[in-house]
Motif scaffolding. Sequence first.
Motif, PDB file in Angstrom:
ATOM      1  N   MET A   1       0.824  -1.180   0.000  1.00 44.02           N
ATOM      2  CA  MET A   1       0.000   0.000   0.000  1.00 44.02           C
ATOM      3  C   MET A   1       0.871   1.247   0.000  1.00 44.02           C
ATOM      4  O   MET A   1       0.748   2.096  -0.847  1.00 44.02           O
ATOM      5  CB  MET A   1      -0.936  -0.038   1.195  1.00 44.02           C
ATOM      6  N   PHE A   2       1.743   1.378   1.012  1.00 40.86           N
ATOM      7  CA  PHE A   2       2.676   2.493   1.076  1.00 40.86           C
ATOM      8  C   PHE A   2       4.080   1.920   0.934  1.00 40.86           C
ATOM      9  O   PHE A   2       4.469   1.066   1.701  1.00 40.86           O
ATOM     10  CB  PHE A   2       2.597   3.209   2.426  1.00 40.86           C
ATOM     11  N   ASN A   3       4.843   2.378  -0.042  1.00 41.85           N
ATOM     12  CA  ASN A   3       6.230   1.962  -0.198  1.00 41.85           C
ATOM     13  C   ASN A   3       7.098   3.196  -0.317  1.00 41.85           C
ATOM     14  O   ASN A   3       6.861   4.055  -1.165  1.00 41.85           O
ATOM     15  CB  ASN A   3       6.407   1.088  -1.442  1.00 41.85           C
ATOM     16  N   CYS A   4       8.083   3.285   0.575  1.00 40.54           N
ATOM     17  CA  CYS A   4       9.039   4.398   0.578  1.00 40.54           C
ATOM     18  C   CYS A   4       8.357   5.755   0.713  1.00 40.54           C
ATOM     19  O   CYS A   4       8.851   6.754   0.213  1.00 40.54           O
ATOM     20  CB  CYS A   4       9.914   4.362  -0.668  1.00 40.54           C
ATOM     21  N   ALA A   5       7.231   5.816   1.375  1.00 43.66           N
ATOM     22  CA  ALA A   5       6.507   7.075   1.560  1.00 43.66           C
ATOM     23  C   ALA A   5       7.011   7.786   2.808  1.00 43.66           C
ATOM     24  O   ALA A   5       7.476   7.165   3.756  1.00 43.66           O
ATOM     25  CB  ALA A   5       5.013   6.809   1.695  1.00 43.66           C
ATOM     26  N   VAL A   6       6.916   9.116   2.793  1.00 39.19           N
ATOM     27  CA  VAL A   6       7.204   9.922   3.966  1.00 39.19           C
ATOM     28  C   VAL A   6       5.908  10.641   4.312  1.00 39.19           C
ATOM     29  O   VAL A   6       5.415  11.448   3.522  1.00 39.19           O
ATOM     30  CB  VAL A   6       8.335  10.939   3.710  1.00 39.19           C
ATOM     31  N   LEU A   7       5.351  10.321   5.469  1.00 39.14           N
ATOM     32  CA  LEU A   7       4.090  10.912   5.902  1.00 39.14           C
ATOM     33  C   LEU A   7       4.342  11.708   7.172  1.00 39.14           C
ATOM     34  O   LEU A   7       4.858  11.171   8.151  1.00 39.14           O
ATOM     35  CB  LEU A   7       3.056   9.822   6.143  1.00 39.14           C
ATOM     36  N   VAL A   8       4.007  13.003   7.150  1.00 36.44           N
ATOM     37  CA  VAL A   8       4.289  13.886   8.274  1.00 36.44           C
ATOM     38  C   VAL A   8       2.987  14.507   8.777  1.00 36.44           C
ATOM     39  O   VAL A   8       2.209  15.059   7.988  1.00 36.44           O
ATOM     40  CB  VAL A   8       5.278  14.997   7.856  1.00 36.44           C
ATOM     41  N   SER A   9       2.763  14.390  10.076  1.00 33.43           N
ATOM     42  CA  SER A   9       1.611  14.988  10.757  1.00 33.43           C
ATOM     43  C   SER A   9       0.276  14.575  10.141  1.00 33.43           C
ATOM     44  O   SER A   9      -0.657  15.374  10.059  1.00 33.43           O
ATOM     45  CB  SER A   9       1.733  16.516  10.775  1.00 33.43           C
ATOM     46  N   CYS A  10       0.182  13.326   9.727  1.00 29.65           N
ATOM     47  CA  CYS A  10      -1.076  12.803   9.172  1.00 29.65           C
ATOM     48  C   CYS A  10      -1.917  12.205  10.297  1.00 29.65           C
ATOM     49  O   CYS A  10      -1.384  11.673  11.266  1.00 29.65           O
ATOM     50  CB  CYS A  10      -0.791  11.730   8.139  1.00 29.65           C
ATOM     51  N   THR A  11      -3.223  12.288  10.142  1.00 28.17           N
ATOM     52  CA  THR A  11      -4.154  11.694  11.099  1.00 28.17           C
ATOM     53  C   THR A  11      -4.934  10.588  10.399  1.00 28.17           C
ATOM     54  O   THR A  11      -5.527  10.819   9.353  1.00 28.17           O
ATOM     55  CB  THR A  11      -5.123  12.762  11.647  1.00 28.17           C
ATOM     56  N   PHE A  12      -4.895   9.403  10.991  1.00 28.90           N
ATOM     57  CA  PHE A  12      -5.633   8.255  10.485  1.00 28.90           C
ATOM     58  C   PHE A  12      -6.665   7.899  11.543  1.00 28.90           C
ATOM     59  O   PHE A  12      -6.312   7.562  12.668  1.00 28.90           O
ATOM     60  CB  PHE A  12      -4.699   7.068  10.247  1.00 28.90           C
ATOM     61  N   GLU A  13      -7.953   7.990  11.199  1.00 35.20           N
ATOM     62  CA  GLU A  13      -9.018   7.690  12.144  1.00 35.20           C
ATOM     63  C   GLU A  13      -9.924   6.599  11.594  1.00 35.20           C
ATOM     64  O   GLU A  13     -10.372   6.686  10.447  1.00 35.20           O
ATOM     65  CB  GLU A  13      -9.854   8.937  12.432  1.00 35.20           C
ATOM     66  N   ASP A  14     -10.188   5.593  12.417  1.00 42.73           N
ATOM     67  CA  ASP A  14     -11.102   4.502  12.069  1.00 42.73           C
ATOM     68  C   ASP A  14     -10.731   3.815  10.756  1.00 42.73           C
ATOM     69  O   ASP A  14     -11.610   3.353  10.016  1.00 42.73           O
ATOM     70  CB  ASP A  14     -12.546   5.014  12.014  1.00 42.73           C
ATOM     71  N   CYS A  15      -9.441   3.735  10.458  1.00 47.23           N
ATOM     72  CA  CYS A  15      -8.976   3.073   9.229  1.00 47.23           C
ATOM     73  C   CYS A  15      -8.822   1.575   9.467  1.00 47.23           C
ATOM     74  O   CYS A  15      -8.467   1.143  10.560  1.00 47.23           O
ATOM     75  CB  CYS A  15      -7.634   3.644   8.794  1.00 47.23           C
ATOM     76  N   VAL A  16      -9.097   0.807   8.435  1.00 46.93           N
ATOM     77  CA  VAL A  16      -8.866  -0.631   8.484  1.00 46.93           C
ATOM     78  C   VAL A  16      -7.858  -0.964   7.389  1.00 46.93           C
ATOM     79  O   VAL A  16      -8.099  -0.716   6.209  1.00 46.93           O
ATOM     80  CB  VAL A  16     -10.173  -1.427   8.275  1.00 46.93           C
ATOM     81  N   GLY A  55       7.751   9.720  16.675  1.00 43.61           N
ATOM     82  CA  GLY A  55       6.800  10.605  17.328  1.00 43.61           C
ATOM     83  C   GLY A  55       5.346  10.310  17.052  1.00 43.61           C
ATOM     84  O   GLY A  55       4.493  11.166  17.232  1.00 43.61           O
ATOM     85  N   CYS A  56       5.045   9.093  16.600  1.00 42.33           N
ATOM     86  CA  CYS A  56       3.660   8.719  16.295  1.00 42.33           C
ATOM     87  C   CYS A  56       2.939   8.252  17.561  1.00 42.33           C
ATOM     88  O   CYS A  56       3.554   7.728  18.483  1.00 42.33           O
ATOM     89  CB  CYS A  56       3.628   7.604  15.255  1.00 42.33           C
ATOM     90  N   THR A  57       1.626   8.442  17.570  1.00 40.87           N
ATOM     91  CA  THR A  57       0.805   7.957  18.669  1.00 40.87           C
ATOM     92  C   THR A  57      -0.330   7.105  18.116  1.00 40.87           C
ATOM     93  O   THR A  57      -0.799   7.324  16.997  1.00 40.87           O
ATOM     94  CB  THR A  57       0.206   9.116  19.490  1.00 40.87           C
ATOM     95  N   ALA A  58      -0.733   6.136  18.925  1.00 42.99           N
ATOM     96  CA  ALA A  58      -1.850   5.266  18.542  1.00 42.99           C
ATOM     97  C   ALA A  58      -2.782   5.122  19.744  1.00 42.99           C
ATOM     98  O   ALA A  58      -2.337   4.858  20.856  1.00 42.99           O
ATOM     99  CB  ALA A  58      -1.341   3.903  18.110  1.00 42.99           C
ATOM    100  N   THR A  59      -4.068   5.324  19.504  1.00 41.25           N
ATOM    101  CA  THR A  59      -5.073   5.224  20.556  1.00 41.25           C
ATOM    102  C   THR A  59      -6.136   4.225  20.125  1.00 41.25           C
ATOM    103  O   THR A  59      -6.698   4.354  19.032  1.00 41.25           O
ATOM    104  CB  THR A  59      -5.735   6.600  20.796  1.00 41.25           C
ATOM    105  N   GLU A  60      -6.362   3.229  20.969  1.00 43.45           N
ATOM    106  CA  GLU A  60      -7.408   2.222  20.723  1.00 43.45           C
ATOM    107  C   GLU A  60      -7.242   1.533  19.369  1.00 43.45           C
ATOM    108  O   GLU A  60      -8.218   1.286  18.661  1.00 43.45           O
ATOM    109  CB  GLU A  60      -8.791   2.855  20.831  1.00 43.45           C
ATOM    110  N   CYS A  61      -6.002   1.217  19.005  1.00 40.81           N
ATOM    111  CA  CYS A  61      -5.731   0.538  17.733  1.00 40.81           C
ATOM    112  C   CYS A  61      -5.512  -0.950  17.969  1.00 40.81           C
ATOM    113  O   CYS A  61      -4.946  -1.348  18.978  1.00 40.81           O
ATOM    114  CB  CYS A  61      -4.494   1.138  17.067  1.00 40.81           C
ATOM    115  N   GLU A  62      -5.931  -1.740  17.012  1.00 38.68           N
ATOM    116  CA  GLU A  62      -5.770  -3.194  17.055  1.00 38.68           C
ATOM    117  C   GLU A  62      -4.637  -3.580  16.107  1.00 38.68           C
ATOM    118  O   GLU A  62      -4.648  -3.214  14.932  1.00 38.68           O
ATOM    119  CB  GLU A  62      -7.072  -3.870  16.605  1.00 38.68           C
TER     120      GLU A  62
END
Length: 70
Positions: A1-16, A55-62
């Motif tokens: 899905m993501f290869n060699c990507a740089v993601l900065v300050s992105c928010t992922f909510e309710d993603c599967v 510096g990433c955070t995860a809340t209630e992730c499976e």
Amino acid sequence: MFNCAVLVSCTFEDCVFRGATFASCKFVDCTFARCRFLADNMGGTCTSSGTHWCGCTATECEGWESLCNQ
């Protein structure tokens, strides 16, 4: 899905993510909330070989812990 990507300050909510590959990516200061990292219909798990989580955070992730510990 993501290869060699740089993601900065992105928010992922309710993603599967089903069997997603995050190969050699850099996630910087990203937030994951209620996301699920699951096996796909063929049993393939999410992978993150060579990925850096800075510096990433995860809340209630499976499946977050197993993804980050690869």
